[in-house]
Design a protein around this motif. Sequence first.
Motif, PDB file in Angstrom:
ATOM      1  N   PHE A 153       0.813  -1.212   0.000  1.00 19.88           N
ATOM      2  CA  PHE A 153       0.000   0.000   0.000  1.00 19.88           C
ATOM      3  C   PHE A 153       0.850   1.268   0.000  1.00 19.88           C
ATOM      4  O   PHE A 153       0.325   2.374   0.178  1.00 19.88           O
ATOM      5  CB  PHE A 153      -0.912   0.019   1.231  1.00 19.88           C
ATOM      6  CG  PHE A 153      -2.047  -0.975   1.165  1.00 19.88           C
ATOM      7  CD1 PHE A 153      -2.243  -1.780   0.049  1.00 19.88           C
ATOM      8  CD2 PHE A 153      -2.922  -1.111   2.222  1.00 19.88           C
ATOM      9  CE1 PHE A 153      -3.276  -2.696  -0.015  1.00 19.88           C
ATOM     10  CE2 PHE A 153      -3.965  -2.017   2.177  1.00 19.88           C
ATOM     11  CZ  PHE A 153      -4.143  -2.814   1.059  1.00 19.88           C
ATOM     12  N   LEU A 155       3.160   2.227   2.168  1.00 16.71           N
ATOM     13  CA  LEU A 155       3.211   2.813   3.510  1.00 16.71           C
ATOM     14  C   LEU A 155       4.388   2.317   4.334  1.00 16.71           C
ATOM     15  O   LEU A 155       4.404   2.475   5.551  1.00 16.71           O
ATOM     16  CB  LEU A 155       1.903   2.506   4.266  1.00 16.71           C
ATOM     17  CG  LEU A 155       0.615   3.069   3.661  1.00 16.71           C
ATOM     18  CD1 LEU A 155      -0.598   2.532   4.418  1.00 16.71           C
ATOM     19  CD2 LEU A 155       0.627   4.584   3.702  1.00 16.71           C
ATOM     20  N   GLY A 169      -6.249   9.734   5.626  1.00 12.94           N
ATOM     21  CA  GLY A 169      -6.112   8.777   4.535  1.00 12.94           C
ATOM     22  C   GLY A 169      -5.114   7.687   4.841  1.00 12.94           C
ATOM     23  O   GLY A 169      -5.325   6.517   4.492  1.00 12.94           O
ATOM     24  N   GLN A 170      -4.019   8.046   5.487  1.00 11.39           N
ATOM     25  CA  GLN A 170      -3.018   7.043   5.859  1.00 11.39           C
ATOM     26  C   GLN A 170      -3.599   6.053   6.865  1.00 11.39           C
ATOM     27  O   GLN A 170      -3.364   4.841   6.761  1.00 11.39           O
ATOM     28  CB  GLN A 170      -1.790   7.732   6.423  1.00 11.39           C
ATOM     29  CG  GLN A 170      -0.975   8.477   5.374  1.00 11.39           C
ATOM     30  CD  GLN A 170       0.097   9.359   5.967  1.00 11.39           C
ATOM     31  OE1 GLN A 170       0.024   9.756   7.148  1.00 11.39           O
ATOM     32  NE2 GLN A 170       1.113   9.694   5.182  1.00 11.39           N
ATOM     33  N   GLN A 172      -6.721   5.186   7.182  1.00  3.58           N
ATOM     34  CA  GLN A 172      -7.659   4.295   6.513  1.00  3.58           C
ATOM     35  C   GLN A 172      -6.930   3.246   5.682  1.00  3.58           C
ATOM     36  O   GLN A 172      -7.379   2.107   5.583  1.00  3.58           O
ATOM     37  CB  GLN A 172      -8.622   5.091   5.630  1.00  3.58           C
ATOM     38  CG  GLN A 172      -9.730   5.810   6.413  1.00  3.58           C
ATOM     39  CD  GLN A 172     -10.627   4.849   7.167  1.00  3.58           C
ATOM     40  OE1 GLN A 172     -10.228   4.244   8.166  1.00  3.58           O
ATOM     41  NE2 GLN A 172     -11.851   4.696   6.703  1.00  3.58           N
ATOM     42  N   ARG A 173      -5.805   3.606   5.083  1.00  2.67           N
ATOM     43  CA  ARG A 173      -5.019   2.610   4.343  1.00  2.67           C
ATOM     44  C   ARG A 173      -4.497   1.532   5.280  1.00  2.67           C
ATOM     45  O   ARG A 173      -4.507   0.342   4.949  1.00  2.67           O
ATOM     46  CB  ARG A 173      -3.868   3.300   3.617  1.00  2.67           C
ATOM     47  CG  ARG A 173      -4.286   4.133   2.416  1.00  2.67           C
ATOM     48  CD  ARG A 173      -3.072   4.804   1.794  1.00  2.67           C
ATOM     49  NE  ARG A 173      -3.398   5.526   0.583  1.00  2.67           N
ATOM     50  CZ  ARG A 173      -3.803   6.782   0.548  1.00  2.67           C
ATOM     51  NH1 ARG A 173      -3.942   7.462   1.675  1.00  2.67           N
ATOM     52  NH2 ARG A 173      -4.094   7.378  -0.597  1.00  2.67           N
ATOM     53  N   ILE A 176      -7.370  -0.730   6.144  1.00  4.76           N
ATOM     54  CA  ILE A 176      -7.670  -1.665   5.068  1.00  4.76           C
ATOM     55  C   ILE A 176      -6.645  -2.795   5.047  1.00  4.76           C
ATOM     56  O   ILE A 176      -6.996  -3.966   4.880  1.00  4.76           O
ATOM     57  CB  ILE A 176      -7.703  -0.927   3.712  1.00  4.76           C
ATOM     58  CG1 ILE A 176      -8.883   0.043   3.671  1.00  4.76           C
ATOM     59  CG2 ILE A 176      -7.795  -1.916   2.555  1.00  4.76           C
ATOM     60  CD1 ILE A 176      -8.857   0.982   2.485  1.00  4.76           C
ATOM     61  N   THR A 200      -8.974  12.094  -1.279  1.00  3.01           N
ATOM     62  CA  THR A 200      -8.476  10.988  -0.463  1.00  3.01           C
ATOM     63  C   THR A 200      -9.500   9.866  -0.406  1.00  3.01           C
ATOM     64  O   THR A 200      -9.147   8.683  -0.434  1.00  3.01           O
ATOM     65  CB  THR A 200      -8.136  11.468   0.952  1.00  3.01           C
ATOM     66  OG1 THR A 200      -7.209  12.552   0.880  1.00  3.01           O
ATOM     67  CG2 THR A 200      -7.538  10.348   1.786  1.00  3.01           C
ATOM     68  N   GLU A 203      -9.240   7.761  -3.474  1.00  2.00           N
ATOM     69  CA  GLU A 203      -8.021   6.947  -3.424  1.00  2.00           C
ATOM     70  C   GLU A 203      -8.218   5.746  -2.504  1.00  2.00           C
ATOM     71  O   GLU A 203      -7.811   4.617  -2.829  1.00  2.00           O
ATOM     72  CB  GLU A 203      -6.854   7.798  -2.940  1.00  2.00           C
ATOM     73  CG  GLU A 203      -6.417   8.875  -3.935  1.00  2.00           C
ATOM     74  CD  GLU A 203      -5.363   9.798  -3.357  1.00  2.00           C
ATOM     75  OE1 GLU A 203      -5.074   9.686  -2.148  1.00  2.00           O
ATOM     76  OE2 GLU A 203      -4.839  10.637  -4.105  1.00  2.00           O
ATOM     77  N   VAL A 204      -8.836   5.973  -1.349  1.00  2.00           N
ATOM     78  CA  VAL A 204      -9.080   4.882  -0.404  1.00  2.00           C
ATOM     79  C   VAL A 204     -10.040   3.860  -0.998  1.00  2.00           C
ATOM     80  O   VAL A 204      -9.837   2.642  -0.865  1.00  2.00           O
ATOM     81  CB  VAL A 204      -9.621   5.448   0.929  1.00  2.00           C
ATOM     82  CG1 VAL A 204     -10.221   4.335   1.800  1.00  2.00           C
ATOM     83  CG2 VAL A 204      -8.498   6.149   1.696  1.00  2.00           C
ATOM     84  N   LEU A 207      -8.270   1.716  -3.580  1.00  2.00           N
ATOM     85  CA  LEU A 207      -7.388   0.778  -2.897  1.00  2.00           C
ATOM     86  C   LEU A 207      -8.181  -0.374  -2.298  1.00  2.00           C
ATOM     87  O   LEU A 207      -7.826  -1.552  -2.462  1.00  2.00           O
ATOM     88  CB  LEU A 207      -6.599   1.505  -1.812  1.00  2.00           C
ATOM     89  CG  LEU A 207      -5.662   0.660  -0.956  1.00  2.00           C
ATOM     90  CD1 LEU A 207      -4.531   0.094  -1.795  1.00  2.00           C
ATOM     91  CD2 LEU A 207      -5.098   1.498   0.192  1.00  2.00           C
TER      92      LEU A 207
END
Length: 269
Positions: A153, A155, A169-170, A172-173, A176, A200, A203-204, A207
């Motif tokens: 992802f 990260l 957003g980070q 939520q990534r 996920i 964002t 994008e989420v 993903l």
Amino acid sequence: MNNTAQPILTATDLTMDYAAQAAKPRAAQPAPGGPGAFAPHPLALNRVNFTLYPGETVAVMGPSGSGKSTLLHALAGIITPTAGAVQFRGTNLASMPDSARTALRRNAFGFVFQSGQLLPELPAVENIALPLMLGGMPYAQATSQAVLWLERFGLRALMNQRPGEMSGGQMQRVAIARALSVGPAVIFADEPTGALDQTTGHEVMRLLMDAARANNASVVLVTRDPNVAAYCSHTVQMRDGMITPAAPRTAAQPRPQTQPAPMQGGDAR
């Protein structure tokens, strides 16, 4: 959608009456309208039927208070409905002991909520590794797998950062990645973009749906935003605790490569 496939999750005549327990002590005090009568109250779920197939992505839409989140929680075994049944791969969730339902939520279901619900005291790598360790995986192996998800992802640089040091957003990534780390059969997402800006949020969603497809996971997504629902292959509408007549199921279509419409803001459901 291939209708010859066997459903992975089914709900039959689901009813949720949150007021039922509160009404019992007032049995000796009937409401106006005749002996034994009670004032009517709305049902959170009113004889709801729902079917989810392997790999299918379903958006549940409706206004605030329509029963969307209650349905999601009942399907996931988080709450037990007043009446009706939920079956996962043919097994009635209500017939399972609490320990078995907990194991099911830990190993077969993944969850993504509006706030992410990461543990604030743990870094990203351990937030992702936690469900693996709860399932019995040793720390070193679990964190190694978590690092792979972070890399997937984009990260990896955040592996040692705690949620308070990340953007929405980070977080939520990471949420996920945590949901997918156990290889779930079903991902339950409750307003996953509700607290994010529209860019964002898109994008989420890309993903989440790409990762679900790659892992052949089904998705049940609660939202009030039609632009979020558009990422799913099928949409059902709820109102007053009931699902309105549905359109025929169709196979998921590729997301068009055009600028998406703005998402709604991040108000609570």
